[in-house]
Design a protein around this motif. Sequence first.
Motif, PDB file in Angstrom:
ATOM      1  N   HIS A   1       0.840  -1.197   0.000  1.00  0.00           N
ATOM      2  CA  HIS A   1       0.000   0.000   0.000  1.00  0.00           C
ATOM      3  C   HIS A   1       0.875   1.246   0.000  1.00  0.00           C
ATOM      4  CE1 HIS A   1      -3.248  -2.730   0.869  1.00  0.00           C
ATOM      5  NE2 HIS A   1      -2.534  -3.229   1.853  1.00  0.00           N
ATOM      6  N   PRO A   2       0.850   2.041  -1.090  1.00  0.00           N
ATOM      7  CA  PRO A   2       1.531   3.336  -1.039  1.00  0.00           C
ATOM      8  C   PRO A   2       0.958   4.147   0.126  1.00  0.00           C
ATOM      9  CG  PRO A   2       0.794   2.835  -3.280  1.00  0.00           C
ATOM     10  CD  PRO A   2       0.185   1.803  -2.379  1.00  0.00           C
ATOM     11  N   GLN A   3       1.698   5.163   0.546  1.00  0.00           N
ATOM     12  CA  GLN A   3       1.255   5.951   1.707  1.00  0.00           C
ATOM     13  C   GLN A   3      -0.204   6.378   1.590  1.00  0.00           C
ATOM     14  OE1 GLN A   3       3.636   9.223   3.157  1.00  0.00           O
ATOM     15  NE2 GLN A   3       5.480   8.216   2.370  1.00  0.00           N
ATOM     16  N   GLN A   4      -0.946   6.180   2.662  1.00  0.00           N
ATOM     17  CA  GLN A   4      -2.357   6.583   2.757  1.00  0.00           C
ATOM     18  C   GLN A   4      -3.294   5.881   1.775  1.00  0.00           C
ATOM     19  OE1 GLN A   4      -0.629  10.266   2.907  1.00  0.00           O
ATOM     20  NE2 GLN A   4      -0.144   9.329   4.869  1.00  0.00           N
ATOM     21  N   ALA A   5      -2.802   4.854   1.078  1.00  0.00           N
ATOM     22  CA  ALA A   5      -3.675   4.154   0.125  1.00  0.00           C
ATOM     23  C   ALA A   5      -4.762   3.379   0.864  1.00  0.00           C
ATOM     24  CB  ALA A   5      -2.856   3.197  -0.734  1.00  0.00           C
ATOM     25  N   LEU A   6      -5.944   3.355   0.271  1.00  0.00           N
ATOM     26  CA  LEU A   6      -7.031   2.518   0.763  1.00  0.00           C
ATOM     27  C   LEU A   6      -7.083   1.266  -0.122  1.00  0.00           C
ATOM     28  CD1 LEU A   6      -9.631   5.386   1.358  1.00  0.00           C
ATOM     29  CD2 LEU A   6      -8.037   4.361   2.997  1.00  0.00           C
ATOM     30  N   ALA A   7      -7.991   0.370   0.207  1.00  0.00           N
ATOM     31  CA  ALA A   7      -7.971  -0.944  -0.464  1.00  0.00           C
ATOM     32  C   ALA A   7      -8.360  -0.880  -1.941  1.00  0.00           C
ATOM     33  CB  ALA A   7      -8.895  -1.895   0.273  1.00  0.00           C
ATOM     34  N   ALA A   8      -9.317  -0.017  -2.302  1.00  0.00           N
ATOM     35  CA  ALA A   8      -9.843  -0.022  -3.678  1.00  0.00           C
ATOM     36  C   ALA A   8      -8.764   0.413  -4.662  1.00  0.00           C
ATOM     37  CB  ALA A   8     -11.044   0.910  -3.770  1.00  0.00           C
ATOM     38  N   ARG A   9      -8.557  -0.399  -5.697  1.00  0.00           N
ATOM     39  CA  ARG A   9      -7.527  -0.081  -6.693  1.00  0.00           C
ATOM     40  C   ARG A   9      -7.831  -0.785  -8.013  1.00  0.00           C
ATOM     41  NH1 ARG A   9      -2.729  -1.976  -3.058  1.00  0.00           N
ATOM     42  NH2 ARG A   9      -3.966  -0.643  -1.722  1.00  0.00           N
ATOM     43  N   ILE A  10      -7.159  -0.317  -9.053  1.00  0.00           N
ATOM     44  CA  ILE A  10      -7.422  -0.847 -10.410  1.00  0.00           C
ATOM     45  C   ILE A  10      -6.154  -0.661 -11.235  1.00  0.00           C
ATOM     46  CG2 ILE A  10      -8.210   1.336 -11.431  1.00  0.00           C
ATOM     47  CD1 ILE A  10     -10.189  -1.786 -12.068  1.00  0.00           C
ATOM     48  N   ALA A  11      -6.002  -1.471 -12.258  1.00  0.00           N
ATOM     49  CA  ALA A  11      -4.901  -1.249 -13.216  1.00  0.00           C
ATOM     50  C   ALA A  11      -5.377  -1.653 -14.600  1.00  0.00           C
ATOM     51  CB  ALA A  11      -3.673  -2.058 -12.817  1.00  0.00           C
ATOM     52  N   PHE A  12      -4.795  -1.030 -15.600  1.00  0.00           N
ATOM     53  CA  PHE A  12      -5.102  -1.338 -16.992  1.00  0.00           C
ATOM     54  C   PHE A  12      -3.793  -1.476 -17.772  1.00  0.00           C
ATOM     55  CE2 PHE A  12      -8.729   1.084 -15.451  1.00  0.00           C
ATOM     56  CZ  PHE A  12      -9.795   0.280 -15.837  1.00  0.00           C
ATOM     57  N   VAL A  13      -3.828  -2.330 -18.801  1.00  0.00           N
ATOM     58  CA  VAL A  13      -2.700  -2.416 -19.725  1.00  0.00           C
ATOM     59  C   VAL A  13      -3.167  -2.034 -21.120  1.00  0.00           C
ATOM     60  CG1 VAL A  13      -1.189  -4.095 -18.599  1.00  0.00           C
ATOM     61  CG2 VAL A  13      -3.139  -4.907 -19.945  1.00  0.00           C
ATOM     62  N   ALA A  14      -2.232  -1.469 -21.880  1.00  0.00           N
ATOM     63  CA  ALA A  14      -2.410  -1.252 -23.315  1.00  0.00           C
ATOM     64  C   ALA A  14      -1.628  -2.360 -24.011  1.00  0.00           C
ATOM     65  CB  ALA A  14      -1.847   0.113 -23.705  1.00  0.00           C
ATOM     66  N   LEU A  15      -2.273  -3.029 -24.965  1.00  0.00           N
ATOM     67  CA  LEU A  15      -1.645  -4.174 -25.621  1.00  0.00           C
ATOM     68  C   LEU A  15      -1.543  -3.947 -27.120  1.00  0.00           C
ATOM     69  CD1 LEU A  15      -3.790  -6.882 -23.814  1.00  0.00           C
ATOM     70  CD2 LEU A  15      -1.354  -6.501 -23.425  1.00  0.00           C
ATOM     71  N   VAL A  16      -0.378  -4.285 -27.674  1.00  0.00           N
ATOM     72  CA  VAL A  16      -0.207  -4.335 -29.125  1.00  0.00           C
ATOM     73  C   VAL A  16       0.098  -5.794 -29.429  1.00  0.00           C
ATOM     74  CG1 VAL A  16       1.220  -3.624 -31.067  1.00  0.00           C
ATOM     75  CG2 VAL A  16       0.562  -1.948 -29.332  1.00  0.00           C
ATOM     76  N   GLY A  17      -0.856  -6.480 -30.055  1.00  0.00           N
ATOM     77  CA  GLY A  17      -0.757  -7.942 -30.123  1.00  0.00           C
ATOM     78  C   GLY A  17      -0.818  -8.458 -28.692  1.00  0.00           C
ATOM     79  N   ASP A  18       0.140  -9.308 -28.340  1.00  0.00           N
ATOM     80  CA  ASP A  18       0.175  -9.819 -26.966  1.00  0.00           C
ATOM     81  C   ASP A  18       1.139  -9.030 -26.084  1.00  0.00           C
ATOM     82  OD1 ASP A  18      -1.678 -11.794 -27.455  1.00  0.00           O
ATOM     83  OD2 ASP A  18      -0.148 -13.240 -28.099  1.00  0.00           O
ATOM     84  N   ALA A  19       1.810  -8.050 -26.679  1.00  0.00           N
ATOM     85  CA  ALA A  19       2.837  -7.330 -25.917  1.00  0.00           C
ATOM     86  C   ALA A  19       2.247  -6.129 -25.192  1.00  0.00           C
ATOM     87  CB  ALA A  19       3.939  -6.869 -26.855  1.00  0.00           C
ATOM     88  N   VAL A  20       2.732  -5.879 -23.985  1.00  0.00           N
ATOM     89  CA  VAL A  20       2.291  -4.702 -23.228  1.00  0.00           C
ATOM     90  C   VAL A  20       3.029  -3.473 -23.762  1.00  0.00           C
ATOM     91  CG1 VAL A  20       2.288  -3.593 -20.958  1.00  0.00           C
ATOM     92  CG2 VAL A  20       1.690  -6.014 -21.162  1.00  0.00           C
ATOM     93  N   ALA A  21       2.240  -2.467 -24.154  1.00  0.00           N
ATOM     94  CA  ALA A  21       2.802  -1.213 -24.664  1.00  0.00           C
ATOM     95  C   ALA A  21       2.792  -0.132 -23.586  1.00  0.00           C
ATOM     96  CB  ALA A  21       2.005  -0.735 -25.867  1.00  0.00           C
ATOM     97  N   GLY A  22       1.970  -0.318 -22.555  1.00  0.00           N
ATOM     98  CA  GLY A  22       1.891   0.676 -21.486  1.00  0.00           C
ATOM     99  C   GLY A  22       0.925   0.218 -20.416  1.00  0.00           C
ATOM    100  N   TYR A  23       0.939   0.928 -19.305  1.00  0.00           N
ATOM    101  CA  TYR A  23       0.056   0.548 -18.206  1.00  0.00           C
ATOM    102  C   TYR A  23      -0.180   1.722 -17.272  1.00  0.00           C
ATOM    103  CZ  TYR A  23       4.613  -0.181 -15.936  1.00  0.00           C
ATOM    104  OH  TYR A  23       5.897  -0.021 -15.462  1.00  0.00           O
ATOM    105  N   ILE A  24      -1.193   1.543 -16.440  1.00  0.00           N
ATOM    106  CA  ILE A  24      -1.539   2.567 -15.450  1.00  0.00           C
ATOM    107  C   ILE A  24      -2.245   1.870 -14.293  1.00  0.00           C
ATOM    108  CG2 ILE A  24      -3.893   3.090 -16.290  1.00  0.00           C
ATOM    109  CD1 ILE A  24      -3.201   6.092 -15.907  1.00  0.00           C
ATOM    110  N   ALA A  25      -2.199   2.473 -13.137  1.00  0.00           N
ATOM    111  CA  ALA A  25      -2.989   1.994 -12.000  1.00  0.00           C
ATOM    112  C   ALA A  25      -3.548   3.208 -11.276  1.00  0.00           C
ATOM    113  CB  ALA A  25      -2.131   1.141 -11.066  1.00  0.00           C
ATOM    114  N   GLY A  26      -4.458   2.938 -10.378  1.00  0.00           N
ATOM    115  CA  GLY A  26      -5.022   4.009  -9.561  1.00  0.00           C
ATOM    116  C   GLY A  26      -5.649   3.400  -8.330  1.00  0.00           C
ATOM    117  N   HIS A  27      -5.688   4.171  -7.254  1.00  0.00           N
ATOM    118  CA  HIS A  27      -6.287   3.651  -6.022  1.00  0.00           C
ATOM    119  C   HIS A  27      -6.953   4.768  -5.235  1.00  0.00           C
ATOM    120  CE1 HIS A  27      -2.039   4.678  -5.026  1.00  0.00           C
ATOM    121  NE2 HIS A  27      -2.587   5.212  -3.946  1.00  0.00           N
TER     122      HIS A  27
END
Length: 163
Positions: free
Chosen positions: A50-76
């Motif tokens: 848990h980053p400082q002050q993070a609560l439990a709810a969180r999510i992440a997404f990936v950007a895919l080109v074919g099967d390869a990951v081109a980028g990603y993000i998360a948030g909480h």
Amino acid sequence: MPQTPGPIPTVRYREATSADVPAMAGCRAADPQSGPADPRMAAYLDGRHHPQQALAARIAFVALVGDAVAGYIAGHATTRYGYAGEVQYLYVAPAYRRHGVAGHLLRLVAHWFQTQGIRRVCVNADVESAGAVAFYTAHGASPLNQYWYRWDDIGVILAGKRG
Ligand SMILES: CC(C)(COP(=O)(O)OP(=O)(O)OC[C@H]1O[C@@H](n2cnc3c(N)ncnc32)[C@H](O)[C@@H]1OP(=O)(O)O)[C@@H](O)C(=O)NCCC(=O)NCCS
């Protein structure tokens, strides 16, 4: 002279889990400037780090080109600086930059924040990164302090306002 980005193959987006972390970390391999991924990323996605002050709810997404990951993000959910959400881990591999991939990832996280009833969102912008501050300000964020940016309503991103 600034480089004009060429076309990139179709990019798909989906929610990520800790099973995606090796591919997420791997997409940084051709980018020594950005260094390795945070080794706590899998634990973060599994709710064990848990980053400082993070609560439990969180999510992440990936950007895919074919099967390869081109980028990603998360948030909480958080209480950091009095904000209710925090953007985490945004990264796009160099070959796919300046094509709107990060913008799409940010909109996915912004939509998730809205589903959680979260409007006020902060982000630690890497001031060493060439694009980070420009990217966040282009998407309507304003400075909170030297390293942090914020949206008082993350909905501006979904309303299509960039700035
Ligand atoms: C910052 C980063 C996520 C941007 O990803 P991206 O997919 O290239 O971003 P987008 O194509 O969605 O950019 C949208 C807008 O942000 C701004 N922007 C993005 N990168 C920029 C750069 N290097 N210089 C100036 N403006 C930039 C521009 O306004 C851009 O619109 P334009 O291309 O029409 O001019 C990417 O460069 C990256 O991963 N960098 C290394 C890690 C990092 O800095 N992470 C973010 C914060 S910690």
